[in-house]
Design a protein around this motif. Structure first.
Motif, mmCIF file in Angstrom:
data_model
loop_
_atom_site.group_PDB
_atom_site.id
_atom_site.type_symbol
_atom_site.label_atom_id
_atom_site.label_comp_id
_atom_site.label_asym_id
_atom_site.label_seq_id
_atom_site.Cartn_x
_atom_site.Cartn_y
_atom_site.Cartn_z
ATOM 1 N N ALA A 130 1.189 8.937 -6.381
ATOM 2 C CA ALA A 130 1.663 10.509 -5.931
ATOM 3 C C ALA A 130 2.490 10.927 -6.934
ATOM 4 N N LEU A 131 3.657 10.127 -7.167
ATOM 5 C CA LEU A 131 4.595 10.530 -8.439
ATOM 6 C C LEU A 131 3.920 10.692 -9.783
ATOM 7 N N GLY A 132 3.108 10.029 -9.812
ATOM 8 C CA GLY A 132 2.481 9.932 -11.180
ATOM 9 C C GLY A 132 1.629 11.276 -11.428
ATOM 10 N N LEU A 133 0.783 11.554 -10.155
ATOM 11 C CA LEU A 133 0.043 12.722 -10.290
ATOM 12 C C LEU A 133 1.008 13.893 -10.353
ATOM 13 N N TYR A 134 2.308 13.857 -9.798
ATOM 14 C CA TYR A 134 2.982 15.097 -9.771
ATOM 15 C C TYR A 134 3.490 15.451 -11.149
ATOM 16 N N LEU A 135 4.005 14.261 -11.847
ATOM 17 C CA LEU A 135 4.390 14.476 -13.153
ATOM 18 C C LEU A 135 3.553 14.708 -14.315
ATOM 19 N N ALA A 136 2.463 14.271 -13.953
ATOM 20 C CA ALA A 136 1.290 14.741 -15.009
ATOM 21 C C ALA A 136 0.912 16.241 -14.803
ATOM 22 N N THR A 137 0.976 16.558 -13.499
ATOM 23 C CA THR A 137 0.602 18.039 -13.147
ATOM 24 C C THR A 137 1.627 18.863 -13.853
ATOM 25 N N SER A 138 3.032 18.493 -13.736
ATOM 26 C CA SER A 138 3.945 19.421 -14.170
ATOM 27 C C SER A 138 4.101 19.480 -15.574
ATOM 28 N N ALA A 139 3.569 18.105 -16.346
ATOM 29 C CA ALA A 139 3.659 18.201 -17.875
ATOM 30 C C ALA A 139 2.696 19.349 -18.165
ATOM 31 N N PHE A 140 1.567 19.198 -17.651
ATOM 32 C CA PHE A 140 0.283 19.956 -17.998
ATOM 33 C C PHE A 140 0.569 21.672 -17.761
ATOM 34 N N GLU A 141 1.278 21.903 -16.433
ATOM 35 C CA GLU A 141 1.488 23.338 -16.195
ATOM 36 C C GLU A 141 2.736 23.607 -16.979
ATOM 37 N N GLN A 142 3.693 22.930 -17.311
ATOM 38 C CA GLN A 142 4.685 23.742 -18.125
ATOM 39 C C GLN A 142 5.042 22.494 -19.249
ATOM 40 N N GLU A 143 5.691 23.278 -19.919
ATOM 41 C CA GLU A 143 6.234 22.477 -21.197
ATOM 42 C C GLU A 143 7.491 22.031 -20.853
ATOM 43 N N ILE A 144 7.497 20.352 -21.201
ATOM 44 C CA ILE A 144 8.670 19.713 -21.221
ATOM 45 C C ILE A 144 9.403 19.483 -22.655
ATOM 46 N N SER A 145 10.733 19.802 -22.293
ATOM 47 C CA SER A 145 11.583 19.599 -23.707
ATOM 48 C C SER A 145 11.469 18.259 -23.926
ATOM 49 N N ARG A 146 12.037 17.928 -25.157
ATOM 50 C CA ARG A 146 11.958 16.487 -25.646
ATOM 51 C C ARG A 146 13.092 15.830 -25.069
ATOM 52 N N ARG A 147 14.429 16.584 -24.555
ATOM 53 C CA ARG A 147 15.325 16.020 -23.734
ATOM 54 C C ARG A 147 14.958 15.710 -22.341
ATOM 55 N N GLU A 148 14.111 16.833 -21.938
ATOM 56 C CA GLU A 148 13.904 16.195 -20.412
ATOM 57 C C GLU A 148 12.948 15.146 -20.429
ATOM 58 N N ALA A 149 12.217 15.037 -21.628
ATOM 59 C CA ALA A 149 11.245 13.697 -21.845
ATOM 60 C C ALA A 149 11.989 12.482 -21.639
ATOM 61 N N GLY A 169 0.841 -1.313 0.127
ATOM 62 C CA GLY A 169 0.059 0.122 -0.041
ATOM 63 C C GLY A 169 0.830 1.078 0.024
ATOM 64 N N LEU A 170 1.747 1.275 0.652
ATOM 65 C CA LEU A 170 2.571 2.577 0.815
ATOM 66 C C LEU A 170 3.600 2.562 -0.633
ATOM 67 N N PHE A 171 3.990 1.525 -1.025
ATOM 68 C CA PHE A 171 4.679 1.740 -2.457
ATOM 69 C C PHE A 171 3.560 2.256 -3.482
ATOM 70 N N LEU A 172 2.507 1.346 -3.417
ATOM 71 C CA LEU A 172 1.371 2.086 -4.210
ATOM 72 C C LEU A 172 0.912 3.433 -4.106
ATOM 73 N N GLY A 173 0.974 4.029 -3.106
ATOM 74 C CA GLY A 173 0.716 5.467 -2.923
ATOM 75 C C GLY A 173 1.614 6.254 -3.292
ATOM 76 N N VAL A 174 2.955 5.833 -3.059
ATOM 77 C CA VAL A 174 4.056 6.752 -3.452
ATOM 78 C C VAL A 174 4.065 6.633 -5.169
ATOM 79 N N VAL A 175 3.712 5.749 -5.737
ATOM 80 C CA VAL A 175 3.625 5.610 -7.331
ATOM 81 C C VAL A 175 2.762 6.418 -7.800
#
Length: 269
Positions: free
Chosen positions: A34-53, A26-32
């Motif tokens: 949360a991290l997935g939501l953080y990456l998705a939010t960051s991708a929508f809020e600011q553009e990620i370059s090809r290199r960063e992707a 459960g702890l690891f699933l929660g971390v995954v």
């Protein structure tokens, strides 16, 4: 119908939770998540370059591999726990069986087919089944009011119901439900439900086993040898019904009267 459930473990709930690996999963699933939501939010809020992707791909792949590995480990741990339980936990079943020395007598048996002793065993039969059971079987309700201390591994308890043809006949005994509640030596609680149907006995043989025949023959030989050693003579018993007895007594009376008539004639001569 048979259903077996393990209600609680003997260990504390917190240690059981950690032992089964649920907390870690459960702890690891929660971390995954949360991290997935953080990456998705960051991708929508600011553009990620090809290199960063491209740089994020190894991290995401590693995270997914770790997640799959954790799932496989959790599944393996669950299977290992089931195997351990199968090797240590008691399993009680309720079923019908004939007595070994008298197969025609049907027994209600509670057998421990598991790998550990069952303690504090409680047997309950559905209330709606008791009127018919009290009328057609030898079961008594008071026999099941108190718990049994223990049923050891490979052992059983049994109660005589009736001879098979009385339970079957033209109107077979209605099926009834039996519930077993018991514990293991660590205090873990179990519950199982069973449907008892006497019609499963239809067509089964009720011949005495060879061991019973041999035992009866040896007992007869021992009794005969004892009579021979003590000088006791075996008595013959003749059975007859009422008509046969009256006929025999009438013939004996006629024979006795005939003998008296002959005796009177001899006296006159």
């Amino acid at each position: 119908m048979a259903r077996h459930d393990k209600i609680t473990d003997g260990a504390s709930s917190s240690s059981s939770l950690l032992a089964e690996g649920r907390f870690a999963l459960g702890l690891f699933l929660g971390v995954v998540i949360a991290l997935g939501l953080y990456l998705a939010t960051s991708a929508f809020e600011q553009e990620i370059s090809r290199r960063e992707a491209i740089e994020l791909v190894p991290a995401v792949v590693a995270l997914m591999v770790a997640f799959v590995s954790l799932l496989i480990s959790f599944q393996a741990l669950s299977e290992q726990r089931k195997m351990r339980q199968a090797g240590t936990d008691p399993v009680l079943i309720a079923h019908l069986s004939g007595r070994k020395d008298h197969p025609i007598l049907t027994m209600l048996r509670f057998s421990n087919v598991g790998a550990g002793a069952a303690t504090n065993v409680r047997v309950s039969i559905a209330d709606e089944a008791w009127p018919e059971l009290l009328e057609r079987t030898r079961l008594k309700r008071e026999n099941f009011l108190r718990p049994y201390a223990a049923i050891l591994q490979g052992a059983h308890l049994e109660y005589a119901m009736h001879v098979a043809h009385e339970l079957l006949g033209d109107s077979p005994l209605s099926p009834f439900a039996v519930t077993l509640e018991y514990e293991d030596i660590d205090g873990g609680k179990y519950k199982s439900e069973h449907l008892i149907d006497v019609q499963e006995l239809s067509g089964q043989g009720v011949n005495s086993p060879t061991e019973t025949k041999v035992a009866n023959a040896l007992e007869k030989i021992q009794r005969d040898l004892g009579h021979f050693a003590s000088g006791f003579k075996t008595l013959g018993v003749v059975t007859e019904n009422r008509e046969e007895r009256l006929k025999r007594e009438r013939m004996e009376h006629e024979e006795l009267r005939a003998e008296l008539e002959k005796a009177k004639k001899r006296d006159k001569e």
